[in-house]
Enzyme design. Sequence first.
Site, mmCIF file in Angstrom:
data_model
loop_
_atom_site.group_PDB
_atom_site.id
_atom_site.type_symbol
_atom_site.label_atom_id
_atom_site.label_comp_id
_atom_site.label_asym_id
_atom_site.label_seq_id
_atom_site.Cartn_x
_atom_site.Cartn_y
_atom_site.Cartn_z
ATOM 1 N N ARG A 50 -22.638 -29.833 123.446
ATOM 2 C CA ARG A 50 -21.390 -29.853 122.694
ATOM 3 C C ARG A 50 -21.335 -31.078 121.793
ATOM 4 O O ARG A 50 -21.660 -32.181 122.215
ATOM 5 C CB ARG A 50 -20.197 -29.897 123.651
ATOM 6 N N ASP A 52 -18.491 -33.160 119.409
ATOM 7 C CA ASP A 52 -17.042 -33.312 119.360
ATOM 8 C C ASP A 52 -16.539 -33.122 117.932
ATOM 9 O O ASP A 52 -17.317 -32.995 116.982
ATOM 10 C CB ASP A 52 -16.674 -34.693 119.888
ATOM 11 N N ARG A 198 -21.509 -43.072 121.170
ATOM 12 C CA ARG A 198 -20.462 -43.761 120.424
ATOM 13 C C ARG A 198 -20.023 -45.045 121.131
ATOM 14 O O ARG A 198 -19.683 -46.041 120.481
ATOM 15 C CB ARG A 198 -19.281 -42.817 120.210
#
Length: 265
Positions: A50, A52, A198
């Site tokens: 996945r 975001d 991140r």
Amino acid sequence: MPRLKLTLEYEGTRYVGWQVQPQGPSIQSVLEEGLERLLGERVSVASAGRTDAGVHALGQVACFDTRRVLPMKAYFMGLNGMLPPDVAVVDAVEVPEDFDPRRWSLGKRYRYRVSNRRTRSPLRRMTHWEIFAPLDVEAMRRAAVHLVGRHDYSAFRASDCQAKHAVREVRGLAVEGASGDAVSFVVEGTAFLKHMVRNLAGTLVEVGKGRRPEAWVAEVLASRDRKRAGPTAPPQGLVLEEVFYGDGPPARTAGGSADAEEDEG
């Protein structure tokens, strides 16, 4: 029934992420809609991981089963004509019927991009984190060494991460570029926790700004405490560059592969 593997490139700015969600368009939804138009049947698409909202990809991998047999060029010339301009198929191959884009993955490479110009960049604002203060690139390179290897990365996971454990292997973390221009954090590993890349980028930027010493990064990693790490870098700088595969699924080891809830977004 053929199983097809697609490699996708997309600019994720206007999407809620990979997965179908009620609050807006997703990469998965536009891909499944395009495939339904091409194939004349509804198919379910699985991905390697996945991404975001706002995150981009050069090498996302997806697969699906279909009763239709079409030439591979249909997934370039045909399907790409049915997809929006910010999503494209860049490769298509038939794969074994037991191929799973997530469980067969040997690892992924992400790139996090920073624009370090003194002024804002209209062309980079949707693809880079804009930081106007000069960054010490050499200090970030030295600090990044502490983050490579097999560790518990609890200090770099999102608070709502659903992973069963936080042990992961980071094979490499390169800091590329120069202060005053474009800087990239290139991270390759077996699997990633939610927001892990991140959070790694946000932590290294603290060193680059001179707010923290290089050794602090090792202390954060050892602490396993998310509150001690740097801020989560914004999503637009993140790109899924490549997913790696071998001839079959890798040996299952703790932290060596991800399940549906264990992936960077």
